[in-house]
Design an enzyme around this catalytic site. Structure first.
Site, PDB file in Angstrom:
ATOM      1  N   HIS A  29       0.815  -1.193  -0.082  1.00  0.00           N
ATOM      2  CA  HIS A  29      -0.131  -0.089  -0.042  1.00  0.00           C
ATOM      3  C   HIS A  29       0.892   1.290   0.279  1.00  0.00           C
ATOM      4  CE1 HIS A  29      -3.203  -2.915   0.820  1.00  0.00           C
ATOM      5  NE2 HIS A  29      -2.622  -3.187   1.978  1.00  0.00           N
ATOM      6  N   HIS A  37      -7.313  -4.661  -0.792  1.00  0.00           N
ATOM      7  CA  HIS A  37      -6.564  -5.808  -1.249  1.00  0.00           C
ATOM      8  C   HIS A  37      -7.371  -6.627  -2.327  1.00  0.00           C
ATOM      9  CE1 HIS A  37      -6.050  -4.995   2.986  1.00  0.00           C
ATOM     10  NE2 HIS A  37      -4.778  -5.342   2.850  1.00  0.00           N
TER      11      HIS A  37
END
Lengths: 208, 353
Positions: free
Chosen positions: B54, B216
């Protein structure tokens, strides 16, 4: 009775079983989670395997506690704290033991189940590993009188049935819960890995 | 799979080694993985962490005015309690530790374990969850809303408060306030590929998009035919603005009792006249040009609904590897939130003021 050497052999076999089932567990997880359960369990148990030589001669409580701490610090995700807690609680409950009878295995399963509840707050039917551990504890409790191998055969049969029974459940915990009804029809990966661990214990005892 | 990597098993380590080489103002520890400031402040230590993939979140936000420490996990996998514990021990300076935790089952369990370990050392500690993804409707039958874009704003604002000398409870209250006043929603045009998996996490057809995707690749609200930027922006913005009264029960650490307590918290509604901090965020594969196309429409919608955008941030801040897509975060700001938003920040991933 199950010896300290057999407990070490169980953990070693578990590492082999997790390596062999890496794809299987990851595929189960890909269907309803984030496709890493097999990868994470394999990483964790290969670390446990690395620790086994230094655990030779230690009591069973210490072996299980060290296993728990190793899993806690290497698995990650939700299964790390859950399996870590299972083994740490079992290790505390069996502190100082050098061999285990069916009564002790009952204690192991109970403390493992209680650890899962404490950490994961799961209840029956949430489609988690709790759905395997809870019925195994019940069957174990009712069969304390059996010899370890016969006792474990009962427990594994119960676990396999309970694992398959997670398929029709709708997940209410973990990443699978976001799928809602789409989580129905798939076995819970944690229920599957829990069953593999239990079967590895049975196979270790069976093999002598 | 084509990726600029050397070895699938060494991606995280080599990322950390590169960060250490590029940023001497950070101290990067490899075993266990954590990142702290090279020079720690005499202040509440604000620490976050989560799965890798991320970036710049979280490691890129370690620095003056933001985080004191970050714990990167494996790709898309929560970090472990030993990392958080070691990071907290190194970063804390006697003023306590505040963990900012994205609401995912794995992150929550690992951070809760870490809180217990840190508390066991007689260090004052608290953990505040961020759960801002309106794609998740209810908290009763799911693990609750996920922590997404609002995490960036929370780390900036709470980090500034800690830098200004606020104590642990004040920082924790501010984090809670940010969480109840902010909401996000994302969308994806493509999946991403986790290096160890070697194949895309999910499949979207060329003419499809998914609204409400998590960071995700978790399933969203719905898949629908791919639309023009204005229509996509309208769907996301109005869904966020119209979201009302989300309630959830979260656990916080009771330092006095040395145990967890449950708290039921309800989001604040967005209304006409509200002042907002806005984040338009790339999932990694969507260019800045397209983010501004989105921002243009977002500003128009807010104006039409008499909502005033007072600050904005546009760019890739909480990504999902190379996924194409974006998210919008709206945070209702009051004087305290704005004061800390405007404070200077110097980190690899964010510099303002």
């Amino acid at each position: 009775m199950i010896t300290e050497e057999q407990v070490l052999a169980w953990l070693e076999l578990s590492a082999t079983v997790m390596a062999e089932n890496k794809e299987f567990l990851t595929d189960l997880d890909a269907a309803i989670g984030d496709a890493d359960h097999g990868i994470n369990m394999n990483r964790g148990f290969s670390k446990v395997k690395d620790k086994l030589p230094e655990l030779a001669g230690k009591d069973i409580g210490t072996i299980l506690k060290t296993t728990g701490m190793t899993l806690m610090s290497s698995v990650g995700g939700a299964s790390g704290p859950l399996y870590g807690t299972v083994f740490m609680k079992a290790g505390q409950a069996l502190a100082g033991k050098t061999e285990l009878g069916s009564d002790d295995l009952c204690t192991l399963f109970q403390s493992g189940r209680d650890g899962i509840v404490q950490r994961g707050k799961a209840v029956a039917g949430d489609k988690t590993m709790f759905d395997v551990w809870a019925p195994v504890v019940e069957v174990a409790d009712a069969n304390r009188g059996l010899e370890p191998l016969a006792f474990l055969e009962m427990c594994v049969a119960t676990a396999e049935e309970a694992r398959d029974a997670t398929a029709p459940m709708q997940a209410r915990k973990g990443r699978a819960s976001y799928l809602g009804e789409r989580s129905i029809g798939h076995i819970d990966p944690g229920a599957a890995s829990s069953t593999l661990l239990l079967a590895a214990l049975r196979d270790t005892i069976k093999g002598g | 799979m084509k990726k600029i990597i050397n070895d699938v098993d060494r991606v995280i380590v080599e990322t950390l080694e590169g960060m250490a080489a590029a940023h001497p103002e950070l101290k990067v520890n490899i075993d266990p993985h954590y990142i702290v400031r090279a020079h720690k402040g005499n202040k509440v230590a604000v620490i976050s962490g989560g799965g890798s993939g991320h970036e710049p979140l979280h490691g890129g936000f370690v620095g003056t005015g933001m985080l004191d420490g970050a714990c990167p996990g494996e790709m898309f996998t929560s970090p472990t309690p030993d990392q958080m514990y070691e990071c907290a021990k190194v970063a804390e300076s006697g003023k306590g530790v505040l963990f900012l935790v994205k609401n995912y089952t794995g992150d929550v369990m690992n951070f809760e374990t870490a809180v217990e370990l840190v508390a066991g050392e007689n260090i004052a500690v608290q953990a505040i969850l961020v759960d801002d993804d309106v794609a998740v409707k209810d908290s009763l039958y799911t693990a609750g809303r996920r922590g997404v874009g609002l995490t960036v704003l929370m780390e900036k604002i709470v980090g500034a408060a800690a830098e200004a000398g606020c104590d642990l409870d004040t920082c924790a209250s501010l984090a809670r306030k940010v969480n109840l006043n902010g909401r996000s929603l994302g969308m994806a045009l493509t999946s991403c590929t986790v290096p160890a998996a070697g194949k895309p996490t999910f499949q979207l057809a060329d003419d499809e998009m998914e609204i409400g995707i998590g960071i995700h690749g978790e399933p969203g609200i719905k898949r629908m035919p791919f639309k023009r930027a204005d229509e996509i922006t309208e769907i996301l913005t109005t869904t966020i603005l119209d979201d009302k009264g989300y309630s959830r029960t979260l656990r916080e650490w009771d330092r006095g009792a040395g145990d967890w307590v449950e708290k039921t918290l309800v989001d604040k509604d967005f209304n006409e006249g509200d002042e907002m901090i806005v984040l338009v965020n790339s999932m990694g594969g969507t260019p800045l040009s397209e983010l501004y196309v989105v921002y243009r429409k977002l500003a128009e919608i807010c104006k039409g609904r008499k909502i005033k955008i007072v600050r904005s941030l546009v760019g890739p801040y909480i990504t999902s590897l190379e996924m194409q897509g974006f998210s919008i975060t709206l945070l209702k700001a009051d004087a305290e939130i704005l004061q800390y938003w405007d404070a200077p920040v110097r980190t690899p991933g964010l510099q303002l003021g």
